[in-house]
Write an enzyme that holds these catalytic residues in place. Structure first.
Site, PDB file in Angstrom:
ATOM      1  N   GLU A   1     -47.303  17.976   3.917  1.00 32.90           N
ATOM      2  CA  GLU A   1     -48.253  17.531   4.400  1.00 32.90           C
ATOM      3  C   GLU A   1     -48.502  17.500   6.528  1.00 32.90           C
ATOM      4  OE1 GLU A   1     -45.985  13.735   5.182  1.00 32.90           O
ATOM      5  OE2 GLU A   1     -46.530  13.273   3.522  1.00 32.90           O
TER       6      GLU A   1
ATOM      7  N   GLU B   1     -45.168  12.114  -3.771  1.00 31.28           N
ATOM      8  CA  GLU B   1     -43.726  11.144  -2.765  1.00 31.28           C
ATOM      9  C   GLU B   1     -44.718  10.145  -2.850  1.00 31.28           C
ATOM     10  OE1 GLU B   1     -42.798  12.217   1.329  1.00 31.28           O
ATOM     11  OE2 GLU B   1     -43.059  14.310   0.829  1.00 31.28           O
TER      12      GLU B   1
HETATM   13  C1  FCB Z   1     -43.023  11.548   4.547  1.00 32.15           C
HETATM   14  C2  FCB Z   1     -42.347  13.258   4.703  1.00 32.15           C
HETATM   15  C3  FCB Z   1     -41.321  12.439   4.342  1.00 32.15           C
HETATM   16  C4  FCB Z   1     -40.638  11.211   4.613  1.00 32.15           C
HETATM   17  C5  FCB Z   1     -41.707  10.525   4.225  1.00 32.15           C
HETATM   18  C6  FCB Z   1     -41.141   8.965   4.341  1.00 32.15           C
HETATM   19  O1  FCB Z   1     -44.349  11.487   5.579  1.00 32.15           O
HETATM   20  O2  FCB Z   1     -43.181  13.826   3.820  1.00 32.15           O
HETATM   21  O3  FCB Z   1     -40.281  13.556   5.089  1.00 32.15           O
HETATM   22  O4  FCB Z   1     -40.321  11.150   5.981  1.00 32.15           O
HETATM   23  O5  FCB Z   1     -43.123  10.910   5.089  1.00 32.15           O
END
Ligand code: FCB
Length: 438
Positions: free
Chosen positions: A160, A341
């Protein structure tokens, strides 16, 4: 009302985590930031976190028991290169053991080189604002790839980058705590170049060692931006601007090999060629855009009181946005997508179950519409240190008691195992968890 939603054969399922949020015992830019009063909501720090550094075998036993096929984790640059150019072989060996522990359990390792935390020496030379930062990151990537190239690993470069830029250089909520648009632009450029350098170094070292090329996946945060009023041209224009700034710049750069200069011109950057096999997409929520607000100063319209929210972070639960984000990436870049994610921080596990199902419904919808999606990872395997929130957000399929370090799978973990085993969101699973609030 519900029907079986089958996922493609070979679709890969699992969970994701990161080093600083779970390992404990790190000394890096974040461990120092945490100690500054007021930076972490609950005043906590990640000194111990989940003690995953010592307990990874136990955690991977759980991942296996819960049916996971892929596990995404990150390695700590600050451990591997504690001083610039000085490599710590013991730590490199540690991550070899971590990767092997997954492989021995039949779980595919997906390894992230950088997940928010920087070595102290790198912080001290201005980190991503330093024009030499891409080369420095490339050296680290080369070292790690050389040590791990005999293992079957999918490589993520930088997690990210836009969060690193926005929260670290625009809103000042993450280290280095800067609020400066020009600096944010510089960091953007260097992070993209760093991804390119890392990919180039990984490719080169695999070639030199005669190994089959691995898959390289940049991981981006995505937000579904939507105009507050779709008939208001200014709102629509602002939405497009933000989508470009937060979402598209990265992948456009990584896929098309172009760096956008501060004066608005673009130039081709050789190191980005061939730097992306898949696009790694993290999705959590949406953002409603009103041209009357100064979004770049952190202003947002009021949230919809009818939508459920993520604990602490206050993100609205908005599954439909997932579909739109996935469609737009596929239409713009035609690269296979890995969902690196997705999840929710909550102590209400029935909300987590609903969240996972309703988001997977959208993933299925995108696949039906032709989007090439290869796998899906829940954030996160266990509860962990949620950056500026501390331990107030509970994202784990597995609950962690931080006093005893005891792990306890939540019901959502077993539901997710059922989804994995059937490679489908069956009618029964949807009925059971969506029809009533359990
Ligand atoms: C993302 C991050 C991860 C975690 C989630 C909730 O932005 O990559 O580390 O904090 O959010």
């Amino acid at each position: 009302m519900f029907e079986d939603l089958n996922f493609p054969k070979g679709f890969q399922w699992g969970s994701a985590a990161s080093a600083h949020q779970t390992e404990g015992g790190n000394h890096n830019s974040w461990s120092e930031w945490e100690k500054i009063p007021g930076k972490i909501k609950d005043g906590s720090n990640a000194d111990i976190a989940c003690d995953h550094y010592n307990r990874f075998e136990e955690d991977f036993d759980l991942a296996k028991e819960l049916g996971h096929q892929v596990h995404r984790f990150s390695i700590e640059w600050s451990r591997i290169e504690p001083k610039q150019g000085k490599w710590n072989q013991k730590e490199i060996d540690h991550y070899c053991s971590v990767s092997k522990a997954l492989i021995n359990r039949g779980i595919q390792p997906m390894m992230t080189l950088h997940h928010f935390a920087n070595p102290i020496w790198f912080r001290d030379i201005d980190a991503w604002l330093n024009p030499e930062s891409p080369e420095m990151f490339g050296n680290y990537a080369r070292k790690a790839a050389k040590a791990l190239s005999d293992l079957d690993i999918i490589w993520n470069t930088i997690n990210e980058p836009m969060v690193v830029v926005a929260l670290g250089h625009l809103y000042g909520e993450f280290p280095p705590g800067i609020k400066d648009f020009g600096k944010a632009q510089e960091a953007t450029k260097h992070l993209l170049m760093a991804h390119g350098q890392a990919a180039t170094q990984i490719r080169e070292i695999y070639d030199e060692l005669g190994r089959k090329q691995p898959q390289i996946v940049p991981v981006i945060s995505t937000t579904h931006f939507m105009p507050a009023d779709p008939n208001n041209e200014d709102d629509v224009e602002m939405t497009t601007y933000l989508d470009n700034l937060y979402n598209q710049i990265w992948i456009r750069g990584a896929v098309n090999g172009q760096i956008e200069e501060l004066d608005g011109s673009t130039r081709n950057y050789k190191a980005l060629e061939n730097s992306t096999d898949f696009i790694g997409i993290n999705y959590y929520s949406r953002m409603v855009v009103s041209s009357e607000m100064d979004i770049l100063a952190g202003q947002t319209p009021p949230k919809d009181p009818n939508l459920e929210r993520c604990e602490g972070l206050d993100w609205e639960v908005y599954p439909d946005g997932y579909y739109h984000v996935l469609k737009s990436y596929w239409e713009n870049y035609s690269k296979p997508i890995f969902l690196t994610e997705n999840g929710i921080g909550t102590l209400d596990d029935s909300l987590r179950r609903r969240y996972l199902i309703t988001h997977l419904q959208q993933v299925h919808r995108a696949i039906q519409d032709g989007v090439d999606i290869r796998g899906y990872l829940v954030w996160s395997l266990t509860d962990n240190f949620e950056w500026a929130q501390g331990y107030e957000s509970h994202f784990g399929l597995v609950e962690v008691d931080y006093e005893t370090q005891e792990r306890k799978p939540r019901e959502s973990a077993f539901m997710f195992r059922e989804i994995i085993e059937s490679n489908a969101l069956t009618k029964e699973i949807q009925e059971k968890h969506l029809s009533r609030k359990v």
